[in-house]
Design a protein around this motif. Sequence first.
Motif, mmCIF file in Angstrom:
data_model
loop_
_atom_site.group_PDB
_atom_site.id
_atom_site.type_symbol
_atom_site.label_atom_id
_atom_site.label_comp_id
_atom_site.label_asym_id
_atom_site.label_seq_id
_atom_site.Cartn_x
_atom_site.Cartn_y
_atom_site.Cartn_z
ATOM 1 N N ASP A 224 0.830 -1.208 0.000
ATOM 2 C CA ASP A 224 0.000 0.000 0.000
ATOM 3 C C ASP A 224 0.867 1.261 0.000
ATOM 4 O O ASP A 224 0.498 2.280 -0.591
ATOM 5 C CB ASP A 224 -0.919 0.012 1.226
ATOM 6 C CG ASP A 224 -2.002 -1.057 1.145
ATOM 7 O OD1 ASP A 224 -2.252 -1.562 0.032
ATOM 8 O OD2 ASP A 224 -2.589 -1.386 2.193
ATOM 9 N N LYS A 225 2.014 1.184 0.674
ATOM 10 C CA LYS A 225 2.911 2.345 0.757
ATOM 11 C C LYS A 225 3.393 2.757 -0.635
ATOM 12 O O LYS A 225 3.537 3.955 -0.926
ATOM 13 C CB LYS A 225 4.114 1.999 1.636
ATOM 14 C CG LYS A 225 5.077 3.163 1.891
ATOM 15 C CD LYS A 225 4.418 4.262 2.710
ATOM 16 C CE LYS A 225 5.437 5.230 3.308
ATOM 17 N NZ LYS A 225 6.303 5.865 2.314
ATOM 18 N N ALA A 226 3.636 1.788 -1.502
ATOM 19 C CA ALA A 226 4.087 2.094 -2.861
ATOM 20 C C ALA A 226 3.004 2.840 -3.631
ATOM 21 O O ALA A 226 3.292 3.761 -4.406
ATOM 22 C CB ALA A 226 4.465 0.809 -3.591
ATOM 23 N N VAL A 227 1.752 2.456 -3.402
ATOM 24 C CA VAL A 227 0.630 3.131 -4.058
ATOM 25 C C VAL A 227 0.484 4.547 -3.509
ATOM 26 O O VAL A 227 0.333 5.514 -4.263
ATOM 27 C CB VAL A 227 -0.677 2.337 -3.851
ATOM 28 C CG1 VAL A 227 -1.852 3.076 -4.491
ATOM 29 C CG2 VAL A 227 -0.547 0.934 -4.431
ATOM 30 N N GLU A 228 0.550 4.667 -2.193
ATOM 31 C CA GLU A 228 0.424 5.980 -1.549
ATOM 32 C C GLU A 228 1.512 6.934 -2.024
ATOM 33 O O GLU A 228 1.239 8.097 -2.354
ATOM 34 C CB GLU A 228 0.501 5.811 -0.031
ATOM 35 C CG GLU A 228 0.373 7.114 0.743
ATOM 36 C CD GLU A 228 0.510 6.915 2.246
ATOM 37 O OE1 GLU A 228 0.704 7.926 2.958
ATOM 38 O OE2 GLU A 228 0.437 5.756 2.704
ATOM 39 N N ASP A 229 2.749 6.449 -2.068
ATOM 40 C CA ASP A 229 3.867 7.297 -2.501
ATOM 41 C C ASP A 229 3.690 7.748 -3.953
ATOM 42 O O ASP A 229 4.016 8.889 -4.307
ATOM 43 C CB ASP A 229 5.192 6.541 -2.357
ATOM 44 C CG ASP A 229 5.597 6.345 -0.901
ATOM 45 O OD1 ASP A 229 5.002 7.006 -0.033
ATOM 46 O OD2 ASP A 229 6.500 5.519 -0.650
ATOM 47 N N THR A 230 3.182 6.856 -4.779
ATOM 48 C CA THR A 230 2.975 7.193 -6.192
ATOM 49 C C THR A 230 1.903 8.265 -6.350
ATOM 50 O O THR A 230 2.070 9.232 -7.106
ATOM 51 C CB THR A 230 2.577 5.936 -6.985
ATOM 52 O OG1 THR A 230 3.644 4.980 -6.919
ATOM 53 C CG2 THR A 230 2.296 6.276 -8.442
ATOM 54 N N ILE A 231 0.802 8.109 -5.628
ATOM 55 C CA ILE A 231 -0.277 9.107 -5.695
ATOM 56 C C ILE A 231 0.233 10.469 -5.237
ATOM 57 O O ILE A 231 -0.027 11.500 -5.872
ATOM 58 C CB ILE A 231 -1.480 8.656 -4.845
ATOM 59 C CG1 ILE A 231 -2.135 7.417 -5.477
ATOM 60 C CG2 ILE A 231 -2.501 9.788 -4.708
ATOM 61 C CD1 ILE A 231 -3.229 6.800 -4.635
ATOM 62 N N ASN A 232 0.981 10.473 -4.132
ATOM 63 C CA ASN A 232 1.520 11.740 -3.622
ATOM 64 C C ASN A 232 2.464 12.391 -4.628
ATOM 65 O O ASN A 232 2.461 13.616 -4.804
ATOM 66 C CB ASN A 232 2.241 11.507 -2.297
ATOM 67 C CG ASN A 232 1.281 11.249 -1.148
ATOM 68 O OD1 ASN A 232 0.112 11.623 -1.213
ATOM 69 N ND2 ASN A 232 1.762 10.601 -0.099
ATOM 70 N N LYS A 233 3.250 11.570 -5.302
ATOM 71 C CA LYS A 233 4.198 12.101 -6.281
ATOM 72 C C LYS A 233 3.458 12.735 -7.458
ATOM 73 O O LYS A 233 3.847 13.793 -7.960
ATOM 74 C CB LYS A 233 5.110 10.964 -6.768
ATOM 75 C CG LYS A 233 6.349 11.405 -7.528
ATOM 76 C CD LYS A 233 7.369 12.016 -6.600
ATOM 77 C CE LYS A 233 8.687 12.297 -7.298
ATOM 78 N NZ LYS A 233 9.471 11.079 -7.570
ATOM 79 N N ILE A 234 2.382 12.092 -7.888
ATOM 80 C CA ILE A 234 1.584 12.641 -8.986
ATOM 81 C C ILE A 234 0.939 13.959 -8.567
ATOM 82 O O ILE A 234 0.939 14.942 -9.319
ATOM 83 C CB ILE A 234 0.503 11.631 -9.427
ATOM 84 C CG1 ILE A 234 1.152 10.381 -10.044
ATOM 85 C CG2 ILE A 234 -0.450 12.265 -10.439
ATOM 86 C CD1 ILE A 234 0.181 9.250 -10.308
#
Length: 243
Positions: A224-234
């Motif tokens: 889930d952390k990988a998804v969260e980090d990606t969304i934040n980066k976008i």
Amino acid sequence: WVSKVWNSVEKHKKKKFTSIIHGKYSHAETIATSSFADKYLIVLNKSQAEYVCNYILNGGSRDEFMDKFKSAHSEGFDPDLDLEQIGIANQTTMLKTETEEIGKLLERTMMRKYGPDKLNEHYQNFNTICDATQERQDAMAGLFDEKLDLMVVIGGFNSSNTTHLQEMAIENGIPSYHIDGAKRILSGNKIEHKPLGNEVKISEGWLPEGKVVVGVTSGASTPDKAVEDTINKILEMKLVVMN
């Protein structure tokens, strides 16, 4: 969940059924699954399954059949003998909808050949689609109603279930970027991603200016952390402040 597939194949073996496995013959899970079978045939997709069904109903060139599936069957497999009693199994990360279509196709074929009264003597089917994979594919299908501008698919580059999610986006005409983490989103509106069937590359201008609708999904084993980090980066790239 993989053990559920293996149990199904064991049941095929006990009844002397041939296991028709929907998967990639070189994939580690499919190799393991086939090791539980006595007789097996691996089909990659619906097209190959249709070929098998046509052979069951109409016969054909045995040599052509064996050449087509030369790396995807058990030792000593004979299509003229070993397709009289079959059971369906699958690599758990394959597309749910395609596995179901193949299962129905095989069922109709055996019913047509042997009649509905004797179907159970010639065909077995068990639900062996991974829940986590199925949930993601169902959720992905729901995203297509949102008029997406692009899709970001997060997961390992060697992950079959992640690749299938990317395929779903492409089939629906949505630009898709397969990454394995937020680190692939680079400065200057660049992204390092893996196009379907190709090597990792860097694309520029992937995120359009102005209002944009981005779909984000991930493979079954993606943290889930990988998804969260990606969304934040976008969001950072679109200059949105997270509160």
